[in-house]
Design a protein around this motif. Structure first.
Motif, PDB file in Angstrom:
ATOM      1  N   ASP A  15      33.966-118.845  46.400  1.00 52.03           N
ATOM      2  CA  ASP A  15      33.701-119.281  47.702  1.00 52.03           C
ATOM      3  C   ASP A  15      34.518-118.480  48.902  1.00 52.03           C
ATOM      4  OD1 ASP A  15      31.930-120.758  46.516  1.00 52.03           O
ATOM      5  OD2 ASP A  15      32.983-122.573  46.880  1.00 52.03           O
ATOM      6  N   ASP A  36      35.894-119.828  51.192  1.00 55.13           N
ATOM      7  CA  ASP A  36      36.826-120.672  51.962  1.00 55.13           C
ATOM      8  C   ASP A  36      38.140-120.869  51.347  1.00 55.13           C
ATOM      9  OD1 ASP A  36      36.245-122.184  49.746  1.00 55.13           O
ATOM     10  OD2 ASP A  36      35.465-123.886  50.841  1.00 55.13           O
ATOM     11  N   GLN A  75      39.033-121.941  48.444  1.00 55.13           N
ATOM     12  CA  GLN A  75      39.359-123.226  47.606  1.00 55.13           C
ATOM     13  C   GLN A  75      39.681-122.532  46.217  1.00 55.13           C
ATOM     14  OE1 GLN A  75      36.011-126.264  49.052  1.00 55.13           O
ATOM     15  NE2 GLN A  75      37.831-127.300  48.627  1.00 55.13           N
ATOM     16  N   ARG A 131      42.033-126.785  42.447  1.00 54.48           N
ATOM     17  CA  ARG A 131      41.373-126.433  43.771  1.00 54.48           C
ATOM     18  C   ARG A 131      41.810-126.690  44.990  1.00 54.48           C
ATOM     19  NH1 ARG A 131      35.313-127.115  45.983  1.00 54.48           N
ATOM     20  NH2 ARG A 131      34.912-124.932  45.917  1.00 54.48           N
ATOM     21  N   ARG A 135      40.320-126.531  51.825  1.00 56.40           N
ATOM     22  CA  ARG A 135      39.706-125.216  52.393  1.00 56.40           C
ATOM     23  C   ARG A 135      40.777-124.638  53.469  1.00 56.40           C
ATOM     24  NH1 ARG A 135      35.401-123.794  55.023  1.00 56.40           N
ATOM     25  NH2 ARG A 135      33.571-124.023  53.517  1.00 56.40           N
TER      26      ARG A 135
HETATM   27 MG    MG Z   1      34.488-125.027  49.506  1.00 61.44          MG
END
Ligand code: MG
Ligand code: UDP
Length: 345
Positions: free
Chosen positions: A103, A105, A107, A206, A209
């Protein structure tokens, strides 16, 4: 289905990142992903950034990166198609022998490329990130996600590993199989499981963001959950017959009760219970019809065979285009000789 063709040539690694309104974190993401890719593959990689109809300056930023760096392939979709289709568009453009999906962002830490690669090289085809901890996500999001993965596991035949997103490393043959699947309601992590080969988890924490807000509000999460269930299971269709049997049994039992009371010389009273029964039956019937409608609507949409995504533009650096045509890895070029070109999508 007509899909845009990837540029000729190949490279060792393709990284695919879908981007939707990620202007605040984009530069940091490109820097970290680039460092991770260079650390593992030197110059032999490409970074495919798919702009999914962003309304902010994400596309302008992506273009600026593509003008500077010949490793970057900038793909602009004609409108917002949603995360899964944006990722699909990126996967249709890969040239790499290995494909890394993450992704925008941050993460999913790009630095995990190296250990995931080591795992892949042990002889696997897919190394998927499995979240052991989620930082910076609300208790509601964590709770609904946990519930969703457990429910999905009960409903579908394909084993879709829990707590797994689209963060993964795959060999090209897996991506080729994915690209051969024409369905438009795509739950990519499920499709990857469906493909098979050797797939192993890679536990990771994880991160929160890096910038901006989640692009998955509740509405989109519910839509993804319905896509997942309907794409991989027909169990909800069978609910109708199960409910029918249940209500039939309940009806028989209550009939027996009524006969019993009548034989004993009494009368069964209560229009209220009758009204409640009618309402319950009515709502169950509508619910079942709704489930049928969901599957029927999806069949209707699939039957149109519309393209999965519309590409407005693909930008590659001229050095990248020439190297790709010659089947070579692109080398970094001095900033002064750079000139971005447009390749029609
Ligand atoms: Mg995300
Ligand atoms: N995304 C996208 N199109 C959309 C929504 C999201 O391309 O319509 C991208 C987004 O930019 C990010 C990834 O999909 O790179 C995952 O989205 P997000 O991080 O918001 O989801 P979450 O991690 O909150 O589930």
């Amino acid at each position: 289905m007509q899909v845009p063709q990837a540029a000729p040539g190949s490279c060792a690694l393709s990284i695919v990142v879908p981007v939707y309104n990620e202007e605040d974190g984009l530069d940091a993401m490109v820097a970290r992903v680039t460092a991770a890719a260079r650390g593992c593959f030197g110059a032999d990689y490409e970074l495919i950034l798919v702009n999914d109809g962003s309304k902010d300056t994400s596309w302008a930023r992506i273009c600026a990166h593509a003008e500077r760096d010949p490793h970057i392939v900038a793909i602009d979709l004609a409108r917002n198609h949603g995360h899964q289709l944006a990722l699909t568009a990126g996967l249709h453009h890969v040239r790499g022998a290995i494909v890394f999906v993450l992704d925008a962002d941050l993460q999913d830490p790009p630095e995990l490329l190296a250990p995931m690669l080591a795992k892949l090289r042990e002889g696997h085809d897919v190394v998927y990130g499995q979240r052991i901890k989620r930082h910076g996500e609300t208790a509601f999001k964590r709770g609904t996600a946990a519930l969703f993965y457990r429910m999905l596991d009960k409903l579908v035949d394909t084993h879709i590993p829990p707590d797994t997103g689209d963060f993964r490393l795959m060999t090209r043959r897996v991506v080729d199989q994915l690209n051969a699947m024409p369905e438009r309601y795509r739950f990519i992590r499920g499709l990857v499981s469906y493909v098979g080969f050797s797939q192993v988890p890679f536990p990771y924490e994880r991160d929160a963001r890096f910038a901006g807000e989640t692009k998955y509000p509740l509405r989109k999460m519910v839509a993804l959950a319905i896509d997942a269930v309907t794409s991989f299971s027909t169990v909800p269709l069978r609910f109708a017959s199960h409910l029918g049997m249940l209500f039939g049994l309940a009806g028989l039992l209550s009939l027996a009760g009524i006969v019993w009371v009548w034989l004993a010389g009494g009368t069964v009273q209560g229009w209220a219970s009758l009204a409640a029964l009618i309402l319950i039956m009515g709502s169950v019937q509508l619910l079942v019809l709704g489930v049928f409608g969901e599957y029927l609507g999806r069949m209707y949409m699939e039957s149109k065979h519309r393209p999965l995504f519309q590409v407005a533009e693909v930008r590659r650096h001229p050095v990248a285009v020439t190297a790709a045509a010659a089947g070579e890895a692109v080398q970094p070029v001095p900033a002064s000789s750079e000139e971005a070109i447009r390749v029609a999508g």
